[in-house]
Design a protein around this motif. Structure first.
Motif, short mmCIF file in Angstrom:
data_model
loop_
_atom_site.label_atom_id
_atom_site.label_comp_id
_atom_site.label_asym_id
_atom_site.label_seq_id
_atom_site.Cartn_x
_atom_site.Cartn_y
_atom_site.Cartn_z
N PHE A 84 -4.60 5.79 3.06
CA PHE A 84 -4.07 5.10 1.89
C PHE A 84 -4.42 5.88 0.62
O PHE A 84 -5.53 6.39 0.49
CB PHE A 84 -4.67 3.70 1.77
N ASP A 91 -7.98 1.16 5.40
CA ASP A 91 -7.26 2.04 4.47
C ASP A 91 -6.57 3.18 5.21
O ASP A 91 -6.54 4.33 4.74
CB ASP A 91 -8.20 2.61 3.39
N TYR A 145 0.84 -1.20 0.00
CA TYR A 145 0.00 0.00 0.00
C TYR A 145 0.88 1.25 0.00
O TYR A 145 2.08 1.20 0.29
CB TYR A 145 -0.95 0.02 1.20
N LYS A 157 -3.54 0.83 -3.11
CA LYS A 157 -3.51 -0.45 -2.41
C LYS A 157 -3.49 -1.58 -3.44
O LYS A 157 -4.24 -1.55 -4.41
CB LYS A 157 -4.72 -0.57 -1.49
N TRP A 159 -5.54 -2.87 7.01
CA TRP A 159 -5.79 -3.06 5.58
C TRP A 159 -7.22 -2.67 5.22
O TRP A 159 -7.47 -1.98 4.24
CB TRP A 159 -5.51 -4.50 5.21
#
Length: 426
Positions: free
Chosen positions: A215, A234, A170, A218, A231
């Motif tokens: 993020f 984000d 990411y 990804k 994860w």
């Protein structure tokens, strides 16, 4: 009575009872670079005043260098101030390096040294070089010394892209920057420097203003060492990147001394990935990590330091993805350090109270060899009032947890859960 009139340049090159030749002053040449080129192997004087440049100043060869007190203003964000390459016994002293308003954000260094020996960088002030590169950066150097310098405001907003790594997968917005960086360098001394960040401190307001931790990219497959919660959200809490001081490349760097530096408001204060290192008598204030040694760091002596108002760890030792069977962590001493005000730093709201002043962790990957054989002696964790940590010491468990730790004569103020998460080995 006769009057003798001296030029300003001639007065400025006076040293003691003797006057240096006028040609050794930048004032007698059309530019700083011209003065250096005309005087190879000699120390060139930069008189007081402002000197704008748009291309890097290059130093090469044997001996000589550049000494202040002039101020060099780099107007080109794509260029460093000084590049020192394939040089021996060069000195850079007493200068001020900065960038003008509107040109402070960059991706390059202020001083970059490559393949140098016996380099001296002393009493240099670097102001507002906002970069995700090392502000003073040494690569493949030997026996260099960085002393009594000031680096103020060296961080910038950036993107940390880890999408090429199967471990992470990411990319995210972060604050990033390093004041002093050594890479593949040995026998170097970093002493008595002041490394201070005053702009990008880890407040909620700064995070929200720049979307830090979010993020921006990804991969389709989750990274191997990324937890599901992060994860799926984000978002990562680890949006403070960079260090005040980093020593990289444990297979290629050794015998570095990090002594008596003053560090404020760094992300990580001192980040060691190297062997045979001394970290002594430093003050690290308000970093989310005071210092860590990992990725195959052996024979690290950590002694006599003050760590105050750190938020995640004050001192952390652990393997990492750079560790392997031929590059393991351990054989180190952690002695006579003082940790105070832990959990009271600006980043405490991010990390909470499950953190600890001391962290001895397992590896990031299954094949990382465990941390081994560390003596922890004579340290103090001082807490006034209600502790903002659960344990003063956390030692990771499991088959790959640390082995051969020894604790003696420490004074650890207990956290809300006690002194340590396990019985401390003696």
């Amino acid at each position: 009575m006769r009057l003798f009139l001296l030029s300003v340049a001639a007065i400025l090159v006076m040293s003691g009872s003797q006057a240096a030749p006028a040609s050794l002053s930048v004032a007698d040449h059309p530019s700083i670079q011209a003065a250096l080129d005309a005087n190879p192997g000699k120390l060139v004087h930069l008189p007081p005043g402002d000197y704008e440049i748009s291309a890097k100043i290059r130093l090469r060869g044997q001996g000589g260098g550049l000494a202040g007190p002039g101020r060099i203003i780099q107007t080109n964000p794509d260029q460093p101030h000084l590049e020192i390459e394939d040089a021996a016994a060069v000195e850079v002293r007493d200068l001020t390096l900065t960038r003008p308003e509107g040109k402070t954000e960059t991706r390059v260094e202020a001083i970059l040294a490559i393949r140098c020996r016996d380099l001296v960088i002393e009493n240099v002030r670097v102001l507002d070089n906002w970069s995700n590169a090392g502000t003073i950066s040494l690569r493949d150097c030997r026996d260099a010394r960085i002393s009594r310098c000031l680096v103020r405001n060296y961080m910038r907003i950036s993107i940390d892209d880890r999408t090429r790594s199967e471990d992470w997968g990411y990319a995210f917005r972060c604050s990033d920057g390093t004041a002093i960086s050594l890479d593949r360098s040995s026998g170097c001394l970093i002493e008595g420097n002041r490394l201070i960040e005053e702009r990008l401190v880890p407040t909620r307001e700064v995070r929200d203003q720049y979307g830090l931790g979010d993020f921006v990219k990804k991969n389709p497959v989750k990274g191997k060492i990324v937890n599901d919660v992060m994860w799926n959200a984000d978002y990562t809490d680890a949006w403070q990147q960079g260090s005040a001081i980093v020593v990289n490349a444990p297979k290629d760097s050794t015998m570095t001394r990090v002594l008596g530096n003053h560090i404020e408001n760094a992300a990580q204060g001192i980040d060691i990935h190297s062997d045979q290192v001394i970290v002594a008598n430093n003050i690290v204030a308000n970093a989310f990590i005071g210092m860590k040694a990992m990725h195959g760091s052996r024979n690290v002596l950590i002694t006599g330091n003050q760590f105050l108002r750190n938020s995640l760890w004050a001192i952390g030792l652990m393997p990492g993805t750079g560790a392997d069977a031929e590059n393991s962590d351990g054989g180190s001493i952690v002695a006579n350090n003082l940790i105070s005000g832990f959990g009271h730093g600006d980043a405490a709201w991010i990390w909470g109270t499950e953190r600890s002043p001391f962290k001895f962790d397992n590896g990031q990957e299954a094949d990382d060899p465990p941390l081994r054989d560390v003596l922890v002696q004579g340290n103090v964790v001082d807490c006034i009032g209600e502790p903002r940590y659960r344990y003063a010491v956390i030692i990771a468990g499991g088959q790959d947890g640390p082995q051969g730790l020894r604790f003696a004569d420490n004074l650890f103020s207990p956290g809300t859960g006690g002194v340590a998460n396990v019985a401390l080995p003696e």
